[in-house]
Design a protein around this motif. Sequence first.
Motif, PDB file in Angstrom:
ATOM      1  N   GLN A  92       0.737  -1.152   0.030  1.00 44.04           N
ATOM      2  CA  GLN A  92       0.247  -0.028   0.033  1.00 44.04           C
ATOM      3  C   GLN A  92       0.851   1.114   0.155  1.00 44.04           C
ATOM      4  N   GLY A  93       2.064   1.146   0.780  1.00 40.12           N
ATOM      5  CA  GLY A  93       2.942   2.527   0.972  1.00 40.12           C
ATOM      6  C   GLY A  93       3.558   2.565  -0.470  1.00 40.12           C
ATOM      7  N   MET A  94       4.097   1.596  -1.285  1.00 46.69           N
ATOM      8  CA  MET A  94       4.979   1.568  -2.302  1.00 46.69           C
ATOM      9  C   MET A  94       4.069   1.890  -3.543  1.00 46.69           C
ATOM     10  N   THR A  95       2.842   1.542  -3.448  1.00 46.40           N
ATOM     11  CA  THR A  95       1.850   1.934  -4.814  1.00 46.40           C
ATOM     12  C   THR A  95       1.186   3.194  -4.371  1.00 46.40           C
ATOM     13  N   ARG A  96       0.841   3.402  -3.139  1.00 50.63           N
ATOM     14  CA  ARG A  96       0.085   4.525  -2.728  1.00 50.63           C
ATOM     15  C   ARG A  96      -1.501   3.978  -3.208  1.00 50.63           C
ATOM     16  N   THR A  99       7.861   5.364   3.411  1.00 47.83           N
ATOM     17  CA  THR A  99       7.165   6.743   3.887  1.00 47.83           C
ATOM     18  C   THR A  99       7.127   7.720   3.002  1.00 47.83           C
ATOM     19  N   VAL A 100       8.449   8.036   2.420  1.00 50.58           N
ATOM     20  CA  VAL A 100       8.652   9.096   1.584  1.00 50.58           C
ATOM     21  C   VAL A 100       8.005   8.835   0.403  1.00 50.58           C
ATOM     22  N   LEU A 101       8.160   7.567  -0.209  1.00 51.86           N
ATOM     23  CA  LEU A 101       7.506   7.312  -1.339  1.00 51.86           C
ATOM     24  C   LEU A 101       6.222   7.502  -1.476  1.00 51.86           C
ATOM     25  N   SER A 102       5.432   6.828  -0.116  1.00 54.81           N
ATOM     26  CA  SER A 102       4.025   7.075  -0.249  1.00 54.81           C
ATOM     27  C   SER A 102       3.394   8.462  -0.538  1.00 54.81           C
ATOM     28  N   LEU A 103       4.325   9.415  -0.208  1.00 57.18           N
ATOM     29  CA  LEU A 103       3.918  10.766  -0.429  1.00 57.18           C
ATOM     30  C   LEU A 103       3.815  11.238  -2.112  1.00 57.18           C
ATOM     31  N   GLY A 104       4.143  10.108  -2.873  1.00 59.32           N
ATOM     32  CA  GLY A 104       4.342  10.477  -4.192  1.00 59.32           C
ATOM     33  C   GLY A 104       5.755  10.250  -5.012  1.00 59.32           C
ATOM     34  N   GLU A 105       5.894   9.688  -6.023  1.00 56.46           N
ATOM     35  CA  GLU A 105       7.153   9.512  -6.631  1.00 56.46           C
ATOM     36  C   GLU A 105       7.710  10.670  -7.097  1.00 56.46           C
ATOM     37  N   ASP A 106       7.090  11.721  -7.412  1.00 57.35           N
ATOM     38  CA  ASP A 106       7.821  13.109  -7.780  1.00 57.35           C
ATOM     39  C   ASP A 106       8.643  13.539  -6.488  1.00 57.35           C
ATOM     40  N   ILE A 107       7.751  13.566  -5.467  1.00 55.55           N
ATOM     41  CA  ILE A 107       8.428  14.075  -4.393  1.00 55.55           C
ATOM     42  C   ILE A 107       9.741  13.308  -3.784  1.00 55.55           C
ATOM     43  N   SER A 108       9.418  12.025  -3.844  1.00 54.24           N
ATOM     44  CA  SER A 108      10.385  11.179  -3.518  1.00 54.24           C
ATOM     45  C   SER A 108      11.745  11.427  -4.167  1.00 54.24           C
ATOM     46  N   LYS A 109      11.666  11.425  -5.570  1.00 50.76           N
ATOM     47  CA  LYS A 109      12.895  11.904  -6.498  1.00 50.76           C
ATOM     48  C   LYS A 109      13.420  13.139  -6.100  1.00 50.76           C
ATOM     49  N   GLY A 110      12.468  14.322  -5.817  1.00 53.13           N
ATOM     50  CA  GLY A 110      12.831  15.340  -5.494  1.00 53.13           C
ATOM     51  C   GLY A 110      13.794  15.595  -4.254  1.00 53.13           C
ATOM     52  N   LEU A 111      13.292  14.700  -3.393  1.00 57.98           N
ATOM     53  CA  LEU A 111      14.256  14.296  -2.037  1.00 57.98           C
ATOM     54  C   LEU A 111      15.447  13.702  -2.561  1.00 57.98           C
ATOM     55  N   ILE A 171     -13.699   0.935  -1.087  1.00 57.84           N
ATOM     56  CA  ILE A 171     -14.217   1.413  -2.538  1.00 57.84           C
ATOM     57  C   ILE A 171     -15.143   2.713  -2.354  1.00 57.84           C
ATOM     58  N   ARG A 172     -16.043   2.524  -1.662  1.00 61.02           N
ATOM     59  CA  ARG A 172     -17.071   3.445  -1.539  1.00 61.02           C
ATOM     60  C   ARG A 172     -16.717   4.765  -0.935  1.00 61.02           C
ATOM     61  N   LYS A 173     -15.786   4.712   0.107  1.00 60.40           N
ATOM     62  CA  LYS A 173     -15.278   5.852   0.965  1.00 60.40           C
ATOM     63  C   LYS A 173     -14.365   6.533   0.084  1.00 60.40           C
ATOM     64  N   LYS A 174     -13.338   5.905  -0.665  1.00 63.95           N
ATOM     65  CA  LYS A 174     -12.263   6.380  -1.310  1.00 63.95           C
ATOM     66  C   LYS A 174     -12.237   6.514  -2.841  1.00 63.95           C
ATOM     67  N   GLY A 175     -13.281   5.718  -3.327  1.00 63.05           N
ATOM     68  CA  GLY A 175     -13.465   5.845  -4.873  1.00 63.05           C
ATOM     69  C   GLY A 175     -12.190   5.274  -5.705  1.00 63.05           C
ATOM     70  N   GLY A 176     -11.875   5.777  -6.758  1.00 62.57           N
ATOM     71  CA  GLY A 176     -10.883   5.113  -7.545  1.00 62.57           C
ATOM     72  C   GLY A 176      -9.419   5.704  -7.758  1.00 62.57           C
ATOM     73  N   GLY A 177      -9.400   6.992  -7.106  1.00 62.21           N
ATOM     74  CA  GLY A 177      -8.138   7.745  -7.015  1.00 62.21           C
ATOM     75  C   GLY A 177      -6.799   7.078  -6.417  1.00 62.21           C
ATOM     76  N   ASN A 178      -5.874   7.568  -6.563  1.00 63.65           N
ATOM     77  CA  ASN A 178      -4.672   7.210  -5.869  1.00 63.65           C
ATOM     78  C   ASN A 178      -4.739   8.005  -4.395  1.00 63.65           C
ATOM     79  N   HIS A 179      -4.214   7.080  -3.253  1.00 63.38           N
ATOM     80  CA  HIS A 179      -4.235   7.721  -2.030  1.00 63.38           C
ATOM     81  C   HIS A 179      -2.987   7.070  -1.422  1.00 63.38           C
ATOM     82  N   ALA A 180      -2.433   8.058  -0.643  1.00 64.90           N
ATOM     83  CA  ALA A 180      -1.152   7.773   0.081  1.00 64.90           C
ATOM     84  C   ALA A 180      -1.279   6.684   1.031  1.00 64.90           C
TER      85      ALA A 180
END
Length: 336
Positions: A82-86, A218-230, A327-336
Amino acid sequence: MQRRQGLLRILLWLSPVLFVGAVLLSIMYGAKNIHPSTVWHAIFHFDEGDVNHQIIMHSRLPRAIGALLIGAFLAISGALMQGMTRNYLASPSIMGVSDGSAFVITCCMIWMPGGASSLEMIAFSMVGSALGVAIVFGLASLLPQGMSPVNMAVIGLIVGTFLSGVSAALASYFQISQNVSFWYNARMHLMSPDMVKWAIPLGVIGILLALSISKSVTVLSLGEDISKGLGQRTMLVKLITTLSVVILSGISVALAGKIGFIGLIIPHIARYFVGLDYRRIVPVAGVMGALFLSLSDLISRFLNYPFETPIGVVTSLFGVPFFLYLIRKKGGGNHA
């Protein structure tokens, strides 16, 4: 939040006592109940001529320890995925990881009719876990919006169903369906003591990998762009995370077959108590997963007493409503 953390501290401080209690209850209760004094004598003064001692040492104790290990391993695997893929729906049972293990074990039983050792069976199961991960993530990367949580869950279920179908066809053709059914129906009472012995040191390796990479997850779960930026080497983090998932999931399937939903439910509960830091999520999920599967195993013995209910039925009673809720609460988008 302070109340949650207080409850969590109590759980963690009591966890050694709870683990011992879970093992003791698992040994004592079943189709035949065993007195605590008999359990004590079996462990510290084993008598080969005593049937109860044989039951305890060769069946119930391995089962009790195995339930703790599998619960912890699957919960940690789910948290890492879950953390790796968000992806809040990621777990070994949904993403085809467990089905990959069972598929390769089926092939192993066909082309190694003389039988494989416990260590070889665990190794083949790990190879299958890696195969399941590779197929699901490979297909998801090729499809538009394939990496969204719901789409990945659908792809994982399709791949898992396909691998299960191929396994069933091969098992039927080569007339080993009865032997293969163990890995698809999760029979806890057939836990191999020898395999449990191998699972402990190998599982420690998987857990150490998970803990060592948890800060990066933890850093990767914030998004790959942020992770690379760090300055994080995201590909290396994903490889080590995947290796830990493969090891832990592979051991779990080899021990008791496919058990669903633990890797989905427990990480979310752990995250509710400790927040988004995977340095805390990973160990807390491990403790909760171990206790959850032990409790589920006990429940499975009394739902239709004196007959046992498959453990997958019990975990599904908790898992399916939780899956639909997410599925009902979070829908289909990506989440950290």
